[in-house]
Design a protein around this motif. Sequence first.
Motif, short mmCIF file in Angstrom:
data_model
loop_
_atom_site.label_atom_id
_atom_site.label_comp_id
_atom_site.label_asym_id
_atom_site.label_seq_id
_atom_site.Cartn_x
_atom_site.Cartn_y
_atom_site.Cartn_z
N PHE A 1 0.87 -1.19 0.00
CA PHE A 1 0.00 0.00 0.00
C PHE A 1 0.90 1.22 0.00
N THR A 2 0.31 2.36 -0.18
CA THR A 2 1.08 3.59 -0.22
C THR A 2 0.52 4.59 0.78
N THR A 3 1.39 5.47 1.25
CA THR A 3 0.95 6.48 2.22
C THR A 3 1.44 7.85 1.78
N GLY B 1 5.03 30.23 20.22
CA GLY B 1 3.78 29.89 19.56
C GLY B 1 3.26 28.53 20.02
N TYR B 2 1.97 28.35 19.84
CA TYR B 2 1.33 27.07 20.20
C TYR B 2 0.25 26.77 19.17
N SER B 3 0.24 25.52 18.71
CA SER B 3 -0.83 25.11 17.80
C SER B 3 -1.09 23.61 17.95
N ARG B 4 -2.17 23.15 17.39
CA ARG B 4 -2.54 21.73 17.48
C ARG B 4 -2.93 21.19 16.10
N PRO B 5 -1.96 21.04 15.24
CA PRO B 5 -2.28 20.50 13.90
C PRO B 5 -2.56 19.00 13.96
N ASP B 6 -3.31 18.53 12.98
CA ASP B 6 -3.51 17.09 12.82
C ASP B 6 -2.37 16.50 12.00
N LEU B 7 -1.84 15.38 12.45
CA LEU B 7 -0.97 14.56 11.60
C LEU B 7 -1.90 13.63 10.83
N ARG B 8 -1.87 13.74 9.52
CA ARG B 8 -2.79 12.96 8.68
C ARG B 8 -1.98 12.08 7.74
N VAL B 9 -2.26 10.80 7.78
CA VAL B 9 -1.58 9.86 6.88
C VAL B 9 -2.65 9.19 6.01
#
Lengths: 332, 215
Positions: free
Chosen positions: B55-57, B86-94
């Motif tokens: 599979f691929t990511t 700075g402060y942030s809460r990004p999503d890690l998306r795979v």
Amino acid sequence: MRRRCLALLAALVVAQADPALAYLKFGVTVGGRQVTLKWSQTPVRYFVTNVGVPGVTADDFQAAVGRAFATWHAVATASISYQLAGATNAVPGRDDGLSTLGFLSRPDLDRVLASTSFLVDASTGALLESDIFFNSAMPWSVSPGGDASRFDVESIALHEIGHFSGLGHSALGETELRAGGGRVVLSSEAVMFPIAFTPGSTAGRRLKADDIAGISDLYPADGDASTLGTLSGRVTKNGSGVFGAHVVAFDPATGSLVANFTLNANGQFSIGGLSPGPRIVRVEPLDDADIDSFFDPERQIDLDFRVAFADRVVIVPRGGDSGEIAIAIVAK
Amino acid sequence: MLCVALSARDARAQPAGAAPGRLEVSGGGSWIGRTSIGAADANETTPSNGSLRLFTTSSDLAAAPALDVRIGVRLLRTIAVVAEAGYSRPDLRVAVSGDTENGAPVTAVEKIQQYTIGAGVVWYVPAVRSARLAPFVEGGGGYLRQLHERALLVQAGRYYDIGGGVTYLLSTRTGWMKATGVRVDARAVVRIDGVAFTSGSHTAPSVGASFFARF
């Protein structure tokens, strides 16, 4: 009291209730409890036959086997080591207290290239001896680039030394059924995959991430228990645990694949010896090798489900566990 | 915009640039764009030492809002040095696709907590400065700390940014607080190490707005 058991039979003992025992390891029952089969002292001393076969002299064989032992020994995250004790005219398979690697002619075993056996002290579970026989009824080669009509001694030795060290089979591979029976390997990502590559291939001379994680889990190097991590969870179908589902952890940073099975009726699994970092988790049915290469054939393995991925990125922490992840699968 | 209109009358009498030695404190928010952090295939080895793809990511840090604070000191009328956090809460998306056994595509997600602390230099462009408006160019860098969910794993790296913007004076005063205003900027943020599946740098756009007080 001593007893002998063949590696392939010993492998069946691994379907234990405790999912914390990552990877398919060999085990014996001592006093009603499971004892993982492993060497208690290293370096593990071994003898090599002084008898060659057509295409492979005794010296060739000893050199190829030495390279395979050195490959396992070089795993930085594992503590096991080996030592050549000398050449011998003893044959593998005898309960003589000597761990011996050599050839035996077994034309009756027409699909067995090699096999590993153990001598175990049944009162303590201590591993006393392990022998590896290479079936001289098969064509062998030690050619550096491989010989298209012969099997590569070093590749097969690398697999058997994994057993010799206590590892069971890995299911990280793809196969297709052959018209005349049996399977042909399309690909694999573990030396411990139970089916060898075709003659001429030398692709099995290098350990893969799955092999390294397995040996590191069995013989952790000093300090690595606090640097490597574990991924664990549960696979369910219609709310019930699934036994024997193949769970694969993919590291997007390195491209490595490490796998294990759900090893109890609750569908729990655990994959140890992992470097810290994010993983993608894939669950698939065990459909690329014979089930009895991994489990007691009396155990019911669920093969009726679709490949599925965990819907979240799973984090393997340093020296800890991911915390249980839940993966629900559905029937085909 | 309402604040700008109400306070514009006070600002006219003062130059937008501050005298050397003035301290400026600002706080606000920004939006950090998506960053691609690598694509990888799950491969198995074939008998000929080739690869068979399972599979691929494809992975990214999703766009996310951030909180920013800065403290700056004017060294010259046109140059300031700033410390920033700075402060942030990004999503890690795979995103997973192309499974060889027809596994359904899925996007696996995890929430990251991202902290930055660093320093930079701001140059106020003198040629285009007006009474209230002060365009600037800035650049800086610092330490990047990214925590995975439940703080199971910390990944550290560094960041660099370069960009520009304007400050707009809303009011000037004669007390201990000399002026207030707004600051808008656009930057390119380059992250090195931290949460990434390929080595090298990963760049994201960023736009921000903040209020500042000058002392």
